[in-house]
Design an enzyme around this catalytic site. Structure first.
Site, mmCIF file in Angstrom:
data_model
loop_
_atom_site.group_PDB
_atom_site.id
_atom_site.type_symbol
_atom_site.label_atom_id
_atom_site.label_comp_id
_atom_site.label_asym_id
_atom_site.label_seq_id
_atom_site.Cartn_x
_atom_site.Cartn_y
_atom_site.Cartn_z
ATOM 1 N N ASP A 560 37.335 35.384 37.926
ATOM 2 C CA ASP A 560 36.965 36.080 39.162
ATOM 3 C C ASP A 560 37.762 35.484 40.323
ATOM 4 O O ASP A 560 38.700 34.731 40.113
ATOM 5 C CB ASP A 560 35.452 35.948 39.409
ATOM 6 C CG ASP A 560 34.993 34.490 39.369
ATOM 7 O OD1 ASP A 560 35.858 33.582 39.301
ATOM 8 O OD2 ASP A 560 33.773 34.263 39.409
ATOM 9 N N ASP A 561 37.387 35.833 41.547
ATOM 10 C CA ASP A 561 38.157 35.343 42.691
ATOM 11 C C ASP A 561 37.641 33.997 43.174
ATOM 12 O O ASP A 561 37.344 33.806 44.357
ATOM 13 C CB ASP A 561 38.145 36.387 43.809
ATOM 14 C CG ASP A 561 38.973 37.601 43.410
ATOM 15 O OD1 ASP A 561 40.029 37.394 42.781
ATOM 16 O OD2 ASP A 561 38.552 38.729 43.707
#
Ligand code: PRX
Length: 690
Positions: A560-561
């Site tokens: 994910d970020d």
């Protein structure tokens, strides 16, 4: 097959009592890949280990997943419960399709984790055993506390907190460096049923204020200043600014209990607000050294710890008492093969989950002797850690790959000039450990003698999830090996289908385990959306992972970020929000890049307001903005000027392209024809070295 293979390999003679001369040759296969590189524990080590063979591990793991209630209640019975839990050891719903997510362990059981960490050990005769060795920043500045002394200190603080009106369920924010007062403060809160929220003392005033506003504590515990290496950091000034900010946002804190850390600064140099600020040393020693325990339900909250996600503001991860207690105690014991004679040092700060579970609770629940270190591991030089290891005869040393990589850049003589013969088990946490760092840690630090427990887990999981048990399986450098008892990892594909055997994909977990977090403070919906909706029926970790042909797990990093900088989790969105607060910044996009020491570095693309010229000064002030908003550890390593950002026609930033530009993999940009304006890519490339 693999088990048979391991059995046959472990019959081979191992080098002179050391963990074998290793690098075992897998019959008929080459040694080219890490997967085939097996490192066996010595017979001597396995012989004394709590879990000494793959078979023993497999039997225990099988029982733990087939009969979790029986497995965990047997262990829980070794702890003190004022009243035993109800009929159900655990109950759970982990499937969003079947209603709200709910996890409960030992519900109805009445206990107290501080009691189990301290009183229970004192009553068992460990009162005179050292609970904590404290090492100050400067060589020669040290202290220690026995279990009895620690209990007394904790009780004094608990009594004070009660006196100023802190009650069961109230939040207490702790903003302290690695002084003994930090674990003392955590335990004192736990004793009276207050919910501690430790904020790492490297966070800025803004970040601290944000957390204060979220959990609304009555009191904050801090100190006036701390020295880390050659630098003095004035923590009280940061707290003052945070309290100003939070009161503007409607949350005022009644009391700021401040420890006078005289090695860093003086009272005279500390700004003071009468009526709110109280010197720790002026009040705490006057309180009685015993304090009644507040008995709590196993499912009553123990602490909140904020962590970064891929979007928005930090999340308050909430852990409860009973399950967390049993889980941290058990994982500590097995993953480090803990023996009562061990001296244990975890270099993590209590501001992170590692310091919660494996500086304070896990070790103390086992009556262990723990080292708490205030300073920087390379101060006054790169030999400091090994100096401390020899001084306290440390046998278990647990650290992060980033520290290993930074120390291995220096001459090995910083290590080899110390004996380190007390070391028995090494540990790694925070990010995947690259095989070359693993080998240096193993060969140079551990003299090819000490197994390495590469523990994969998260703030959310409370304790170790995938980890070697050092006497059981042979290790592979860079693999966290196998799941801990009670843990059922699964690897799923994009669509959420479980993949069997040798594969790669998204790492999820099936079923609950006692140490799992129960919610995000004040936002159960976000809890469900982030962790349980992406792959219905499973807990989603946010990590990528592969499993090799022998069943070993290899963590590959976040999908994910979220960026992992020196083992610290940082959301790209948080850094972007900080950058756009700069008056000359129009837009920002942040990605992670490989970094030799930190694992990942922060790379920020910044679009300035129309007509603002690029300058070195501006670059510095953008970095400063992030330091002030989040903390120094989140400062971008690189600012890349961006006249525009690559966006789809619907306006979504294509980070995939930014990652390629940041890592200069320009041939691998892929299809850019879907961009609203493909020419921005050329502009970005042209500005790469500006
Ligand atoms: O990406 C994984 C990485 O750290 C993340 C969790 O970060 P945090 O909640 O801050 O907790 C850090 C200490 C437990 C994970 O999602 N991570 C942690 N340990 C490992 C790891 N990645 C690979 N191997 C590990 N041993």
């Amino acid at each position: 097959n693999y088990l048979r293979h391991v059995e046959s390999m472990s019959q081979l003679p191992s080098g002179a009592g050391k963990i074998s001369q290793l690098n075992a040759v897998v019959l008929g296969e080459s040694l080219a890949s890490e997967e085939n590189d097996l490192i066996f524990p010595s017979k001597e080590f396995s012989g004394q280990a709590l879990v000494s063979s793959p078979q023993q591990y497999m039997e225990m793991h099988k029982r733990s997943v087939e009969d979790p209630a029986g497995f965990w209640s047997d262990i829980a019975s070794e702890f003190y419960w004022k009243q035993k839990w109800g009929d159900q050891v655990f109950s759970e719903n982990l499937d969003v399709r079947k209603g709200p997510i709910r996890i409960e362990w030992f519900k109805g059981g009445i206990t107290n984790i501080c009691y189990n960490c301290l009183d229970k050990n004192v009553e068992a005769g460990l009162g005179d055993k050292i609970a904590m060795y404290w090492e100050g920043n400067e060589i020669g500045v040290d202290a220690s506390l026995t279990y009895s002394e620690l209990l007394q200190r904790v009780c004094q603080l608990s009594n004070y907190l009660k006196d100023i009106g802190v009650k069961k369920g109230d939040a207490v924010v702790i903003y302290l460096p690695m002084l003994m007062e930090l674990p003392i403060a955590m335990l004192a809160c736990a004793r009276i049923g207050a919910v501690h929220s430790v904020v790492f003392a490297g966070f800025s005033a803004d970040s601290l204020a944000q957390r204060i506003v979220d959990c609304k504590p009555k009191v904050i515990l801090t100190c006036n200043a701390v020295k880390r290496g050659p630098k003095t950091i004035n923590l009280k000034a940061i707290v003052d600014a945070a309290l100003d900010q939070s009161s503007k946002d409607g949350v005022s804190v009644d009391v700021c209990l401040t420890y006078e850390n005289s090695s860093a600064t003086t009272r005279e140099n500390t700004k003071w607000q009468n009526g709110r600020d109280v010197w720790w040393q002026d009040v705490i020693p006057k309180y009685p050294t015993s304090c009644e325990v507040e008995w709590v339900d196993a499912e009553d909250p123990l602490f909140l710890l904020y962590t970064s996600g891929s979007t928005g503001k930090p999340k308050g991860v909430l852990h409860t008492t009973g399950g967390y207690m049993i889980y941290t105690a058990t994982t500590f014991k097995y993953a480090f093969d803990y023996k009562p004679t061990d001296v244990y040092w975890c270099t993590a700060d209590c501001g992170w989950i590692t310091g919660h579970s494996y500086v304070t609770y896990g070790p103390m629940l086992n009556g262990a002797t723990v080292v708490v270190f205030e300073g920087a591991p390379n101060y006054p030089d790169s030999g400091r850690c090994w100096d401390i290891v020899d001084k306290h005869k440390i046998s278990i040393f647990y650290t992060a790959p980033t520290l290993v990589r930074s120390l291995m850049r220096d001459d090995d003589k910083f290590v080899t000039r110390y004996s380190r013969k007390s070391l028995r088990v090494l540990g790694s946490v925070g990010e995947p450990i690259n095989p070359s760092a693993w080998r240096w840690f193993f060969n140079v630090v551990g003299d090819s003698r000490c197994p390495i427990s590469d523990t994969w887990w998260q703030t959310e999981t409370g304790g170790f999830m995938i980890t070697p048990l050092p006497g059981a399986w042979p290790q592979k450098p860079g693999s966290a090996t196998f799941p801990f008892f009670g843990v059922q990892p699964v690897i799923v594909d994009e669509k959420g289908n479980e993949i069997e055997g040798e594969c790669g994909g998204y790492l999820c977990v099936k079923g609950s385990w006692p140490g799992a977090f129960r919610t995000l403070f004040g936002d159960h919906e976000r809890y469900e959306t982030t962790y349980f909706k992406p792959f219905a029926g499973y807990y989603f970790s946010g990590d990528g992972c592969s499993r090799d042909k022998d069943g070993y797990y290899w963590l590959t990093g976040r999908v994910d970020d979220v960026i992992n900088v020196s083992g610290h989790r940082i959301g790209t969105a948080e850094v972007e929000s900080a950058l756009v607060l700069h008056p000359q910044c129009a837009e920002a996009a942040v990605v992670g890049i490989d970094h030799e020491v930190k694992g990942q570095g922060i790379y920020a693309f910044v679009t300035l307001l129309e007509g603002v010229p690029y300058s070195e000064e501006l670059r510095k002030s953008l970095v400063l903005m992030v330091r002030n908003q989040i903390g120094a550890f989140a400062a971008p390593d690189r600012i890349h000027w961006a006249p525009g950002l690559p966006k789809t026609r619907s306006g979504k930033i294509m980070r995939r392209i930014l990652r390629k530009i940041a890592s200069r993999q320009l041939e691998e940009l892929g299809d850019i024809s879907t961009l609203a304006d493909p020419s921005v890519v050329d502009q970005l490339i042209a500005l790469a070295d500006v």
